[in-house]
Design a protein around this motif. Structure first.
Motif, PDB file in Angstrom:
ATOM      1  N   PHE B 375       0.798  -1.264  -0.161  1.00 56.22           N
ATOM      2  CA  PHE B 375      -0.063  -0.014  -0.041  1.00 56.22           C
ATOM      3  C   PHE B 375       0.906   1.293   0.069  1.00 56.22           C
ATOM      4  CE2 PHE B 375      -2.130   3.461   2.215  1.00 56.22           C
ATOM      5  CZ  PHE B 375      -3.221   3.389   1.389  1.00 56.22           C
ATOM      6  N   ALA B 389      -3.555   3.759   6.164  1.00 56.39           N
ATOM      7  CA  ALA B 389      -3.827   2.552   6.980  1.00 56.39           C
ATOM      8  C   ALA B 389      -3.529   3.017   8.474  1.00 56.39           C
ATOM      9  CB  ALA B 389      -3.226   1.332   6.637  1.00 56.39           C
ATOM     10  N   ASP B 415      -7.233  -1.026   7.264  1.00 56.14           N
ATOM     11  CA  ASP B 415      -7.129  -0.709   5.968  1.00 56.14           C
ATOM     12  C   ASP B 415      -7.438   0.808   5.651  1.00 56.14           C
ATOM     13  OD1 ASP B 415      -6.184  -3.204   5.393  1.00 56.14           O
ATOM     14  OD2 ASP B 415      -8.030  -4.015   4.136  1.00 56.14           O
TER      15      ASP B 415
END
Lengths: 586, 445
Positions: B375, B389, B415
C-alpha cells in the motif's frame, strides 16, 4: 417457679456478680468509646466545615475575583485601545492592523476562545479566534444565541452567561464592554469569550476530596462543578462569598463520605460489644450451671457427713480447680473426722471397759491369790494322785484367770510410756529370745531381718511387749511349718516394723474388730492382746495397721518415730554383723 | 533543477545547518534554515513547529525529519533524479495563533515562501490555513489533526499528509466495536483538550461509532485546556462517572501528565484508557517506564515498530543515526510533508504554478515509512487529506528501542480505504456549516 428460683439464685451467686461486673465494664467502656467517637465526629465536621473551610473559601473567592479582575483589566484595555475604533470602521488602515495584532495576541490567551464584537442589537459583528477557538460562533452560527443568557453588570462590565457545555461544546462566559467612543459614534461592544472552566477550575483548591465539593452558583440558578459542568447537588449546600452579582461560591458538604466509615466502624463496635456481652452471659450460664452442680455435690456430701455417713467421699475429679481443692479438703476432713470419732469412741469405750475391768480385776485378783495359795497348799499335802492332778488343773486354771486379770489390769491402767532411743537390734534380739521357744514348740520358723542399725524413740519395755503379743499371735495363727518374721525398715522420720506370718489370715469383715477389746478368734484368747498392743502403740506415738488375707497370712505394720543416732557406729556395725549371722542361722 | 547543477553545495548547506542545529547555537533563537540557500532553492517552504514547552519534542523531531527528507532528496539528485532543491525555514509559533500568523506572513514577505508546512496545533493551523487561503499559499499540514481543517474548513490550498482525527477515530471506533464483542463495555467518556482538535476528535469518534452501529452510553465529556498543569479534578470527574472506557485526545506532554496523575489514583483499576491518535507516540512509551498501566489502548500516526518494512526500518535507523534517539511520529510527518512538496514540484514541473502544484498534490501517491506492504499513501483529491492505514494495539514489553522498555503490540490493523470518510459524510458535514457563521460574520483575518 423453678426457673425464677434458679435465676434468683444466679443473680445472687458469685458468678452472677462477676458476670454483671464484666458486663458493666464492657458497657461502660462502650459508652465512653461511643462518647469519644461522637465527639471526634463532631470535631471532624467542625474542622471541615468550620474555620478552616471558611478560610479556604475566602482564599478561593479571592482567586476567582482576582482572575475576573485580570480579565476585566484585559477587556477594559481592549475596549479603550485608541486603535480599536479604526479596527471597526477602517479595516485596512495601519491602525486597524495594529489593533488586529493586539486582538490576536489577546485572543490567544489560554483562558479565552476569542474576542467577539457585537453591534447595538447584540448581533455578532465580527470575531478574532484564539488558539482555543472551537464550536460556535467560530465554526457555525448554529447554537449561537446570547439572548436568553443571564446578564449581570459588575464594574462597568456586562457578564453574559454562563452558556453551559452541551453537544460536545465547552461552556463559556462573555465579558462585554462598549468600546471607547472616539467621536465617530460607534455603538459597538467588545467581549472576551472566556472558558467557563477557567473560572470553575479555580474552585478545586477549596475542596476536601469526597467531603466538601466547592461549587459555583450562577445567576440562572445552575450550580457548576470545578470542571464547569452543571453539578448534581446531593449534599447540604453552604453559601459562600459572592464573586459577582448573582455568582457565588457554594460548598456542597457530604459529611457522610468521611463519617460513613466512622459510623460503620461504630456499628461494628456495638455489634462486637453485644457479641462479647452475649458470650460473657453464655459463659456465665454455663459456668453457673457447672458450679451449681458441683456445689450441690459438696452440699450433699456435707449433709451426708452431718447425717452420720462418715464414709461418704466426694468425687475429686482430675481438675485442679478451686472446687476440686475444696472436695479434697472435704474428704481429708471426713477422714480426720472419722478417725477422731473412732478414737474418741474407742477411748471412751476403753475407759469404761478399763474401769470395769480394773474393778473386776481388783475384786478377783486377791481371791484368786488366796485360791492359788490354797490350791498349792492342798496340792502339797495331797497324796492321792488323782486329786493332785485335779488340784494342779485347778492351779492351772487359777493361773489362767490370773493372766486374764493381769491383762485386764494392763488394759484398764496402761502404763505411761518412757520413750528413749532404742536399738531395733536389741528389741529384735530380746523378742527372739522370748519367742523362739514358742515358735519351736509350734514348729514354726521365726526370723528377723531388715536394717538393724535403726533406732526408734520408744519405751523399750512396752514395745517388747507389743512385739511379743503380736509374735505369739502370729505363731498361733500359723500351722506347723509356717513362718513368722520381724522386719525393720527405715522410712526417714519413722521406722516401720512388720510382723508377718503366713498363717490363716483374718477375714475381711473382722479386720476392723480385731483391735476391739475381748474380740478373739482363738479358743483360749482373752481378746485383749491386740487391744493392749494398740494402746501401747498409741502411747508411743506410733501407728498400727493390719493387712491380711484369709489363708495367705497377716502383716501387722507398726510405725514408730525414728530416733537420732544414739548408738556408736562401731556398735551398729557389730550389731549388723550379728543380725546377719542370726539371719543366716535361721 | 538547481540542485542537479550544484548537488555538493546543497549537501554542504544541509551539513552546515545540521552542525548549527546540533551545536545548539542557531543564528536566531527559534529559527532554523535548512536545505538550499535562497539563491539556489527551487522553492522555499516555511514550517511552523513548537520548539519550546511540553510539545518541544515534536518540533525537534520534525526538524530531524525534514533533514532526513532533504538528505533523501539530495541523494536522489545526486543519483540523477529530478529532485528539487528546497529551502526550508522553521520557526516556533509557541502554540499561539497570533504568533503563527505573524511568522507565516513573514515567511511570505521576507523569505518568499511558496509553501507552508507543519503546525502541530489544530487551533494554530486554522489561523494559518485561513492565511494560506487568503494569500494563495499551498499549505501542506503535518501533525495537526482536526478533521475540520480538511472537511468543513478545507480549501484548495490546504493539504494534510498525516492522519487526521477522523482516520484515527474511525480506526478507534472499529477497535471499540470489536472490543465490545469481547468485553461488552457500554459506558464511554471522553476527555480532550479544549480546542478545535479535542472537540473535533470527539465529534469524529461519535460519528464513526454511529456509522458502525455501536451502542454505547456517553457518561461525560471533559475539556481541560491545552497544557493543563493539573488534571486531578478531571480524573475525579471521570472516576465519578464510572465509564468502562475513557477515550482521550490529550497528546504529547498533556497525555503523559494525565497518565501519571491517573496512575496515582485507582483510575486504571476500573477503566480502560484509549488514545487512538497520539497515544502510541515514542515519548509516551518512554514516559511509561517499565510498567505498562493496565488497559491502555494506543495508536499513533507512525510507529517505530510497525509496519515491519525496510522503508520504515530505514527511516527509524536514519533518524537514530542522526540524533542518537528514536523518533516520535512528528518526524515522519515532517518528512512526509517535505517529500510531498518535492514530489508535487517534480510532478508539476516547477514551483511557480499554484494550479499545477495543487493538481499534482491531489491524488499524489507517496510510499511512506508508515505504509504497510502493498500500500502507498495518497492524497484524497476531494478533502486533500492523505489516506493511510492505521494500527491500534496495546502496550507490550519491547526493549528494541531504548530507553523505552515498552512499545505497542498486539496490533489490530485497519485498511486505509475503510478509514477514509465517506463522500456522504463529508458532504453532510460541509452542508451543515455552509452559509453559517463561518461566512457571516467571517473570521477576522
Amino acid at each position: 417457679m423453678s426457673a425464677f428460683h434458679w435465676s434468683r439464685n444466679q443473680r445472687l451467686s458469685l458468678v452472677a456478680r462477676y458476670t454483671l461486673l464484666s458486663v458493666g465494664v464492657v458497657v461502660c467502656a462502650l459508652i465512653a468509646l461511643s462518647f469519644l467517637y461522637q465527639r471526634f465526629s463532631n470535631e471532624l465536621i467542625d474542622r471541615l466545615t468550620g474555620e478552616r473551610l471558611s478560610a479556604q473559601v475566602a482564599a478561593t473567592s479571592n482567586k476567582l475575583s482576582a482572575f475576573l479582575d485580570a480579565r476585566i483589566y484585559q477587556l477594559v484595555t481592549l475596549s479603550n485601545h485608541p486603535a480599536l475604533p479604526a479596527f471597526i470602521d477602517a479595516p485596512n488602515t495601519p491602525q486597524a492592523e495594529e489593533a488586529l495584532t493586539l486582538l490576536r495576541v489577546e485572543a490567544d490567551s489560554p483562558d479565552l476562545y476569542g474576542v467577539l464584537f457585537f453591534d447595538r442589537q447584540d448581533n455578532l459583528d465580527r470575531l478574532v479566534a484564539g488558539q482555543a477557538a472551537s464550536g460556535p460562533p467560530y465554526w457555525s452560527k448554529t447554537d449561537w444565541d446570547i439572548s436568553g443568557l443571564p446578564r449581570v453588570t459588575h464594574e462597568g462590565v456586562e457578564f453574559i452567561g454562563p452558556k453551559l457545555p452541551e453537544h460536545g461544546n465547552s461552556g463559556w462566559l462573555l465579558m462585554r464592554q462598549q468600546i471607547r467612543d472616539s467621536g465617530l459614534g460607534q455603538n459597538v461592544s467588545v467581549a472576551l469569550h472566556m472558558r467557563l472552566s477557567s473560572l470553575t477550575e479555580l474552585l478545586a483548591s477549596a475542596g476536601v476530596a469526597g467531603v466538601i465539593e466547592p461549587l459555583l452558583r450562577t445567576p440562572g440558578g445552575v450550580v457548576l462543578d470545578p470542571t464547569g459542568r452543571p453539578a448534581e447537588v446531593t449534599g447540604e449546600l453552604v453559601e459562600g462569598p459572592s464573586i459577582l452579582p448573582g455568582w457565588n461560591i457554594v460548598m456542597s458538604v457530604h459529611p457522610g463520605t468521611i463519617l460513613q466509615p466512622i459510623d460503620e466502624t461504630r456499628l461494628w463496635l456495638y455489634a462486637t460489644a453485644i457479641l462479647i456481652i452475649a458470650v460473657i452471659l453464655a459463659i456465665f450460664f454455663a459456668l453457673s450451671r457447672s458450679l451449681r452442680r458441683r456445689v450441690d455435690t459438696l452440699v450433699q456430701g456435707a449433709n451426708s457427713i452431718a447425717s452420720g455417713d462418715l464414709y461418704y467421699r466426694l468425687p475429686e475429679g482430675r481438675r485442679r480447680d478451686e472446687i476440686s481443692t475444696v472436695a479434697k479438703a472435704f474428704n481429708t476432713m471426713a477422714w480426720q473426722l472419722k478417725d477422731l470419732i473412732d478414737r474418741t469412741v474407742r477411748a471412751e469405750k476403753l475407759a469404761v471397759l478399763g474401769q470395769f475391768a480394773t474393778g473386776v480385776a481388783h475384786e478377783v485378783r486377791n481371791p484368786l491369790a488366796t485360791m492359788k495359795t490354797t490350791v498349792q497348799a492342798l496340792s502339797r499335802r495331797e497324796q492321792d494322785e488323782e486329786r493332785i492332778t485335779l488340784l494342779d488343773d485347778m492351779g492351772s486354771q487359777i493361773d489362767r484367770l490370773s493372766r486374764v486379770v493381769n491383762d485386764l489390769l494392763s488394759y484398764g491402767r496402761p502404763g505411761e510410756a518412757a520413750p528413749q532411743a532404742t536399738a531395733i537390734r536389741e528389741l529384735f534380739r530380746q523378742t527372739s529370745i522370748l519367742l523362739e521357744p514358742v515358735a519351736d514348740e509350734a514348729h514354726v520358723r521365726f526370723f528377723t531381718s531388715g536394717d538393724s542399725r535403726l533406732n526408734v524413740y520408744v519405751d523399750p519395755e512396752q514395745i517388747l511387749q507389743i512385739l511379743l503379743n503380736l509374735g505369739i499371735n502370729a505363731v498361733q495363727a500359723c500351722n506347723a511349718g509356717g513362718t513368722v518374721s520381724l522386719r525393720a525398715e527405715d522410712h526417714g522420720d519413722t521406722v516401720e516394723i512388720r510382723v508377718t506370718d503366713d498363717g490363716c489370715g483374718i477375714a475381711r469383715e473382722h479386720l476392723l474388730d480385731v483391735t476391739q477389746p475381748f474380740f478373739t478368734m482363738k479358743s483360749k484368747g482373752t481378746g485383749l492382746g491386740l487391744t493392749i498392743s494398740q494402746q501401747l502403740v498409741d502411747a508411743n506415738h506410733g501407728t498400727i495397721n493390719i493387712e491380711s488375707a484369709p489363708q495367705e497370712g497377716t502383716t501387722i505394720i507398726l510405725t514408730f518415730p525414728a530416733s537420732g543416732p544414739g548408738i556408736g557406729q562401731e556398735e551398729i556395725t557389730k550389731n549388723v554383723q550379728a543380725d546377719q549371722n542370726t539371719d543366716r542361722r535361721r | 533543477m538547481e540542485m542537479l547543477k550544484h548537488p555538493v553545495s546543497g549537501c554542504i548547506t544541509i551539513i552546515v545547518a545540521t552542525l548549527v542545529l546540533l551545536a545548539g547555537t542557531p543564528a536566531q533563537a527559534e529559527r532554523f534554515e535548512l536545505g538550499a540557500t535562497s539563491a539556489e532553492a527551487d522553492a522555499v517552504v516555511g514550517c511552523l513547529y513548537p520548539m519550546t514547552g511540553r510539545s518541544a519534542t515534536y518540533g525537534r523531531d520534525s526538524i530531524a525529519g525534514i533533514k532526513i527528507a532533504l538528505d533523501d532528496l539530495a541523494q536522489e539528485a545526486k543519483a540523477g533524479l529530478p529532485a528539487p532543491k528546497l529551502r526550508v525555514i522553521a520557526d516556533d509559533p509557541r502554540s499561539k495563533a497570533s504568533y503563527a500568523v505573524r511568522l507565516a506572513q513573514d515567511f511570505i514577505a521576507n523569505d518568499k515562501a511558496q509553501f507552508f508546512c507543519g503546525i502541530v496545533s489544530s487551533g494554530v493551523a486554522h489561523a494559518v490555513s485561513d492565511l494560506a487561503q487568503r494569500e494563495k499559499i499551498i499549505m501542506v499540514g503535518t501533525d495537526h489533526a482536526s478533521s475540520r481543517l480538511s472537511i468543513e474548513a478545507g480549501h484548495k490550498y490546504y493539504f494534510r499528509v498525516t492522519n487526521d482525527s477522523w482516520t484515527s477515530m474511525a480506526a478507534g471506533a472499529r477497535y471499540l466495536r470489536d472490543l465490545q464483542k469481547q468485553t461488552g463495555w457500554r459506558k464511554l467518556a471522553f476527555i480532550g483538550p479544549d480546542y478545535d482538535y479535542g472537540h473535533v476528535s470527539w465529534t469524529d469518534l461519535q460519528l464513526a461509532l454511529s456509522d458502525l452501529g455501536v451502542a454505547y452510553e456517553t457518561v461525560g465529556s471533559l475539556w481541560p485546556k491545552l497544557y493543563e498543569p493539573d488534571y486531578s479534578i478531571y480524573i475525579n470527574a471521570l472516576q465519578s462517572a464510572k465509564p468502562d472506557i475513557v477515550v482521550t485526545a490529550l497528546w504529547g506532554g498533556d497525555f503523559i501528565a494525565f497518565i501519571k496523575q491517573a496512575a496515582t489514583t485507582r483510575f486504571f483499576e476500573t477503566t480502560r484508557l484509549a488514545n487512538f491518535d497520539t497515544g502510541a507516540n515514542y515519548d509516551v512509551m518512554t514516559a511509561l517506564g517499565d510498567q505498562p498501566y493496565p488497559g491502555l489502548i494506543l495508536s499513533a500516526r507512525h510507529h517505530n515498530n510497525w509496519p515491519d518494512t525496510g522503508r520504515n526500518k530505514r527511516f527509524v535507523t536514519q533518524f537514530h543515526e542522526m540524533t542518537g534517539r528514536f523518533p516520535t511520529y512528528a518526524a515522519e510527518g515532517a518528512y512526509t510533508g517535505i517529500i510531498a512538496i518535492a514530489r508535487a514540484i517534480e510532478k508539476a514541473g516547477g514551483a511557480n504554478d499554484d494550479a499545477a502544484l495543487i493538481k499534482a498534490l491531489e491524488g499524489l501517491q507517496l510510499a511512506l515509512p508508515e505504509d504497510p506492504p502493498g500500500f502507498a499513501s495518497y492524497i484524497d483529491p476531494d478533502t486533500h487529506q492523505i489516506v493511510q492505514a492505521q494500527a491500534v494495539g496495546t502496550v507490550v514489553h519491547n526493549e528494541d528501542f531504548p530507553p523505552s522498555k515498552l512499545m505497542v503490540g498486539n496490533w489490530a490493523i485497519y485498511d486505509a480505504e475503510d478509514l477514509k470518510p465517506s463522500k456522504e459524510m463529508v458532504k453532510r458535514r460541509r452542508d451543515a456549516v455552509a452559509g453559517g457563521s463561518e461566512a457571516v460574520p467571517p473570521p477576522t483575518p
